[in-house]
Structure formats: structure tokens, C-alpha cells
Motif scaffolding. Structure first.
Motif, PDB file in Angstrom:
ATOM      1  N   VAL A   1       0.810  -1.212   0.000  1.00 57.95           N
ATOM      2  CA  VAL A   1       0.000   0.000   0.000  1.00 57.95           C
ATOM      3  C   VAL A   1       0.845   1.265   0.000  1.00 57.95           C
ATOM      4  N   ASP A   2       2.147   1.142   0.233  1.00 54.99           N
ATOM      5  CA  ASP A   2       3.004   2.325   0.265  1.00 54.99           C
ATOM      6  C   ASP A   2       4.451   1.863   0.191  1.00 54.99           C
ATOM      7  N   SER A   3       5.360   2.782  -0.132  1.00 56.13           N
ATOM      8  CA  SER A   3       6.780   2.443  -0.166  1.00 56.13           C
ATOM      9  C   SER A   3       7.612   3.704   0.020  1.00 56.13           C
ATOM     10  N   ILE A   4       8.841   3.514   0.497  1.00 57.20           N
ATOM     11  CA  ILE A   4       9.802   4.605   0.685  1.00 57.20           C
ATOM     12  C   ILE A   4      11.168   4.123   0.201  1.00 57.20           C
TER      13      ILE A   4
ATOM     14  N   LEU B   1       9.014   7.020   8.801  1.00 58.65           N
ATOM     15  CA  LEU B   1       8.030   6.081   8.266  1.00 58.65           C
ATOM     16  C   LEU B   1       6.610   6.423   8.709  1.00 58.65           C
ATOM     17  N   SER B   2       6.384   7.672   9.082  1.00 54.93           N
ATOM     18  CA  SER B   2       5.088   8.057   9.635  1.00 54.93           C
ATOM     19  C   SER B   2       3.954   7.936   8.621  1.00 54.93           C
ATOM     20  N   SER B   3       4.278   7.805   7.339  1.00 49.92           N
ATOM     21  CA  SER B   3       3.227   7.607   6.336  1.00 49.92           C
ATOM     22  C   SER B   3       2.755   6.157   6.282  1.00 49.92           C
ATOM     23  N   PHE B   4       3.473   5.254   6.957  1.00 52.77           N
ATOM     24  CA  PHE B   4       3.104   3.842   6.976  1.00 52.77           C
ATOM     25  C   PHE B   4       2.114   3.586   8.119  1.00 52.77           C
ATOM     26  N   THR B   5       0.851   3.386   7.789  1.00 58.84           N
ATOM     27  CA  THR B   5      -0.176   3.120   8.803  1.00 58.84           C
ATOM     28  C   THR B   5      -0.840   1.780   8.530  1.00 58.84           C
TER      29      THR B   5
END
Length: 321
Positions: free
Chosen positions: A173-176, A202-206
Motif C-alpha cells: 500500500v506504500d513504499s519509501i 516512516l510516519s506515512s506507513f499506517t
């Protein structure tokens, strides 16, 4: 027979509780200047409430995924020094840290974790390969490969790891992207290879169930990447939401641990469940006073034992051999 007693921390709340946790690997133990690379074929290890996957190949004596280490050698180059972080310690001068190679799964036992940050750095093996070059990897910033031939990069090299966030269904759902080295700047003075512990936001990873990783480099040959696929990890910080109004102390004995065919549970009456590292429940039972559980059907590896009494909760690691 030796018995091991565990005490879960008392946490009181009247509404939903967000518990912040830092996985720093200091709950693990090692002799000085050593490492664990999965050679017991356990399939991974547990630190805090997070499972770090590992795949050990007995035939080749090799491994992939996660290991943990306290080695401090930041001068010896080559694959014989694959377990050292280049800063020669864990983050904030701590003792133990994790090493990753060729990816694997980092899985949260508590569902729906909200990540805050983690600390990453280069291993000595990767750092010295990029800085100086070796038999396989080029010297970063050079326009030639390890064989001395023009590789078409003009010295604009890079090495980065992609961190993927997976939800409970397994979907990404997300990556950095985190650059462990970057030589693509107009001003060569800005080029760098990471040589210290660096905090990654990594605060965008929920609502995270597990993380996976992939490696990328400008130095690629006929057999794939020439840059050693390694990074070091420490201080994984996350929040988990606990939908419990009250969590009280839970005392129980679980022995032997490691276990082979039977497991004894003593000291608390409640509902017990055993999960494998993929989060699948493999056994469930109720305990009253002393219960002996047949675990002979479980394959060797790491498991999580969870107990709930309605007002008390505890989670512990079980090793089956």
C-alpha cells in the motif's frame, strides 16, 4: 526442570490505548563480537513483538533475510565481514543491531501497527565495496566497472533500498526509498555513502501488517547487482492500538523453552493460542493450573504464545526444536 516465569507489564486505560514501542534488539543476547544468522534453521527471530524472517541454507552454509549482531569490525573488507555495521555499534552506541541481506519479511504480531521511524546504515561489507571497489563491485564515482571497463554511468552511482508497507491482505500500500549511497549530484562534494546511523521517517506507513525490502544499484552486471545487498537496521519505532479497556498483570510459567514434543503451561487460567511467524494460529487450548500441551506436530521454528483471561493479556516467544 527449570521453569521460566514471565510478567506482563500492567497497563491501565479507560479508552483506546496507543502504545509506542521501540524494537532495539537489546532483548537479545550474544557473546562478544558474534552474530546469529539462523544456522539453527528456526526461520527467524523475535525482538519485542516483531518477527524478523530468516532463511538458512544448510547445504551452502549461507543465509538471507535478517540476522542480528554485535560485531564492530569496520576495517575488514569482503564477504567474510558481512555481519558488521560500519558505525561499529548499534544506533546511539547500543550493542546489538540487525543485518539484512537479500530481503525477507519483518512482521508485526500486533495487527495494524502505525510506524514512526527506523534507523538504517551501511554494513562494513557494502560500505568498503562502494568506497574502494572490489573484485565484483565498482568504486562509486568512477566511470569504470570492477573490470576497468567503461560502464556508461559517468560515475553517477547510487545504492538504495525500497521499504514496502503491506496491509493484512498482503497488498503493498506504500513504499519509501532510502539511499545508502548517492553520487548523482552536480557538485561532487555532495556525493555520499552513508557511514552513520540515519533515522528514516516512516510516519506515512499506517495499518501495517508486515514490511518487505528490495535493493537497487547503478552497478549491475550480467548476474545482477554487483553492490553487496546489505543494510543494518536498529530502533524500529511504531504505535499499536490496543482495544482493551484494562490490561492487568499476567504471570505464568512456560517450560521447557526451547521445547521439542511437549510444552507445560502453569500459573494462570485462560485462553491460550499459538501462532507461527506468518500470523497463522496453529494451536488453541485452555489452561487450568498445569496443562501439558502436545506440540510434536509443530515444525521446528519460532512461535508466539498468546494468553487472554479477559482482564489480562501476555505474548511470549516459543522455540520449537
Amino acid at each position: 526442570m527449570k521453569k521460566f516465569y514471565f510478567l506482563a507489564s500492567a497497563l491501565l486505560a479507560v479508552t483506546t490505548l496507543k502504545a509506542q514501542t521501540t524494537v532495539d534488539f537489546e532483548d537479545l543476547t550474544l557473546p562478544a563480537e558474534s552474530y546469529y544468522n539462523g544456522d539453527d534453521e528456526a526461520g527467524g527471530f523475535l525482538s519485542g513483538d516483531v518477527t524478523f524472517g530468516n532463511d538458512y541454507n544448510v547445504a551452502w552454509g549461507s543465509w538471507s533475510g535478517f540476522a542480528y549482531s554485535n560485531t564492530t569490525d569496520n576495517t575488514t573488507s569482503g564477504a567474510m565481514n558481512q555481519y558488521s555495521a560500519y558505525p561499529a555499534s548499534g544506533s546511539n552506541n547500543s550493542e546489538i543491531y540487525a543485518i539484512n541481506t537479500n530481503s525477507d519479511t519483518l512482521r508485526f504480531q500486533a495487527p495494524g501497527a502505525n510506524l514512526l521511524s527506523l534507523d538504517l546504515t551501511n554494513t562494513t561489507y557494502a560500505y568498503l565495496s562502494m568506497r574502494d571497489g572490489d573484485a565484483y563491485g565498482k568504486q562509486f564515482g568512477s566511470s569504470n566497472d570492477a573490470n576497468g571497463d567503461d560502464d556508461g554511468t559517468n560515475g553517477e552511482d547510487f545504492f538504495y533500498v525500497t521499504i514496502f508497507n503491506h496491509d493484512a491482505t498482503g497488498s503493498k500500500v506504500d513504499s519509501i526509498n532510502f539511499y545508502l549511497a548517492d553520487y548523482r549530484f552536480p557538485d561532487n562534494n555532495d556525493d555520499y555513502i552513508i557511514d552513520s546511523w540515519t533515522t528514516v521517517d516512516l510516519s506515512s506507513f499506517t495499518n501495517v501488517s508486515f514490511l518487505t525490502f528490495s535493493y537497487h544499484s547503478s552497478d549491475v552486471g550480467g548476474f545482477g547487482m554487483n553492490t553487496p545487498k546489505y543494510f543494518a537496521l536498529d530502533n524500529l519505532v511504531y504505535e499499536s492500538t490496543l482495544g482493551l479497556n484494562t490490561i492487568e498483570k499476567a504471570d505464568f510459567a512456560m517450560y521447557p523453552n526451547p521445547a521439542e514434543s511437549t510444552l507445560n503451561i502453569e500459573g494462570i487460567a485462560g485462553d491460550f493460542k499459538i501462532y507461527n511467524t506468518n500470523g497463522l494460529m496453529v494451536s488453541a487450548f485452555k489452561n487450568f493450573d498445569i496443562t501439558t500441551i502436545d506440540i510434536s506436530a509443530l515444525t521446528p521454528g519460532i512461535y508466539i504464545v498468546k494468553v487472554s483471561t479477559g482482564s489480562a493479556f501476555a505474548t511470549r516467544k516459543l522455540i520449537v526444536r
